[in-house]
Design a protein around this motif. Sequence first.
Motif, PDB file in Angstrom:
ATOM      1  N   LEU A  27       1.814  -5.912  -5.213  1.00  0.00           N
ATOM      2  CA  LEU A  27       1.807  -6.831  -4.297  1.00  0.00           C
ATOM      3  C   LEU A  27       1.763  -8.113  -4.579  1.00  0.00           C
TER       4      LEU A  27
ATOM      5  N   GLN B  27       1.758 -14.299  -2.434  1.00  0.00           N
ATOM      6  CA  GLN B  27       2.370 -14.235  -1.007  1.00  0.00           C
ATOM      7  C   GLN B  27       1.457 -13.914  -0.137  1.00  0.00           C
ATOM      8  N   VAL B  28       0.299 -13.237  -0.418  1.00  0.00           N
ATOM      9  CA  VAL B  28      -0.829 -12.983   0.380  1.00  0.00           C
ATOM     10  C   VAL B  28      -1.640 -14.355   0.703  1.00  0.00           C
TER      11      VAL B  28
ATOM     12  N   TRP C 120      -3.045  -5.856   4.364  1.00  0.00           N
ATOM     13  CA  TRP C 120      -2.330  -4.482   3.989  1.00  0.00           C
ATOM     14  C   TRP C 120      -0.846  -4.612   4.262  1.00  0.00           C
ATOM     15  N   GLN C 121      -0.125  -3.974   3.732  1.00  0.00           N
ATOM     16  CA  GLN C 121       1.634  -3.987   3.614  1.00  0.00           C
ATOM     17  C   GLN C 121       2.030  -2.700   4.132  1.00  0.00           C
ATOM     18  N   ASN C 122       3.072  -2.702   4.880  1.00  0.00           N
ATOM     19  CA  ASN C 122       3.745  -1.612   5.395  1.00  0.00           C
ATOM     20  C   ASN C 122       4.988  -1.555   4.271  1.00  0.00           C
ATOM     21  N   ASN C 123       4.996  -0.880   3.100  1.00  0.00           N
ATOM     22  CA  ASN C 123       5.836  -0.617   2.030  1.00  0.00           C
ATOM     23  C   ASN C 123       7.043   0.388   2.485  1.00  0.00           C
TER      24      ASN C 123
ATOM     25  N   GLY D 189       7.797  -3.593   5.324  1.00  0.00           N
ATOM     26  CA  GLY D 189       7.660  -4.719   4.416  1.00  0.00           C
ATOM     27  C   GLY D 189       6.833  -5.884   4.826  1.00  0.00           C
ATOM     28  N   ARG D 190       6.425  -5.608   6.055  1.00  0.00           N
ATOM     29  CA  ARG D 190       5.484  -6.640   6.608  1.00  0.00           C
ATOM     30  C   ARG D 190       4.150  -6.706   6.176  1.00  0.00           C
ATOM     31  N   ILE D 191       3.668  -7.827   5.749  1.00  0.00           N
ATOM     32  CA  ILE D 191       2.154  -7.903   5.370  1.00  0.00           C
ATOM     33  C   ILE D 191       1.331  -8.249   6.622  1.00  0.00           C
TER      34      ILE D 191
ATOM     35  N   ASN E  46      -0.544   0.237   1.171  1.00  0.00           N
ATOM     36  CA  ASN E  46      -0.931  -0.725  -0.119  1.00  0.00           C
ATOM     37  C   ASN E  46      -2.019  -1.593   0.530  1.00  0.00           C
TER      38      ASN E  46
ATOM     39  N   VAL F 158      -4.382  -4.588   0.032  1.00  0.00           N
ATOM     40  CA  VAL F 158      -4.382  -5.618  -1.022  1.00  0.00           C
ATOM     41  C   VAL F 158      -5.538  -5.717  -1.696  1.00  0.00           C
TER      42      VAL F 158
END
Length: 354
Positions: free
Chosen positions: A24, A28-29, A188-191, A290-292, A342, A344
């Motif tokens: 990740l 971006q984070v 956290w990201q929804n991958n 895909g959202r963080i 994921n 982060v």
Amino acid sequence: MKRIQLEKAKTAKTKGTGTAPVKLDKQQVKALIDKIKDRKGPELELLQMERESKQAKLRRKLGRQLRTEFAGAAFDARKIDKVLAGNQAELSAVLKKEAAAAAKKAAPIIKRQQAGIANTRAALEHIRYQPHLTTTIPISTPFLIYATPVGMLSDTHTEPFNNFAKFFYTSDRNTAYDSVVVKFFFAWQNNSDFLAVINCSTSLIANGLLIDTAEPGWLFPGSAWIEAWARLTVYMGTTTINYQGSQQKQMGQVYTEAGYSEFGAPGSINSVDLVGSFDLSASNIAVDPGRIVVFEVACSADWWIDFGGSITLDFNSNVAARQLLCPSLQVELLTAPQGGFNPVAGGFGNAVLG
């Protein structure tokens, strides 16, 4: 035979859960956190504080005006009545003006709350009537520890399940409202390629101290108040979730008011220890593919001082081992994991930062 079938069933549940590390982008984070790290909240409470600020300003003005009328050996009661009447008229005008301003400012705040409620509805509609197993995703280190005002932090430390901040703040400035805050940011990201529904929970473990002092005064003695809160706010793009009752808890408060004196009598002082664990949580959050998601875990202190006094917030004393600890944040995935998860930062080695 039953034992063999049970073992096969366990294997089937475990196989293919998609928990492989996923890279990740740190930048971006960071960009997402930079947009929100200086936000104040809760916003509706700030509107009330603004109104109280105007009222306190008029109260201090009244005190200065009345003292001039008592300056000599004799005073004119009619002049005092005139000053009081003028203050009442000003106060009424301010309250009327502030009520209109508050109504205008409240509209976008309520709109954001409604967006959070709509997110909860989408999550519940997605999982209703469906049996599911919860997948626990521990995030054991924050991405960032941040404080306002800048410079308040004396030390920070991040380590799996041992994340803490040390800080100290004091002020003797007359004001109807001000605040300081220390924040732990997790992400956290929804991958997956599917909508995910999550719960989240965390704890703030406090060992701090609040102190108020107030100076005596003639007609208008000094006073001071400080209150500390633990808060959890969830950010997903333009959606903010902070309306659930489990997302904030009062940590403690202290109020001090001095006596009436013309001759410089000693003032007053009060304190309260902030010691304990404050559990916070939010439930049924819908996360798009895909959202963080950024989780803000905050300790905020709101305060005011009127006609002389001071406030102190101490999470720094080495003798008393004072500090604010946020060991981790847990994400509970209520939908089947697809394509990996994921956290982060931290998370038992499941995150690989790019």
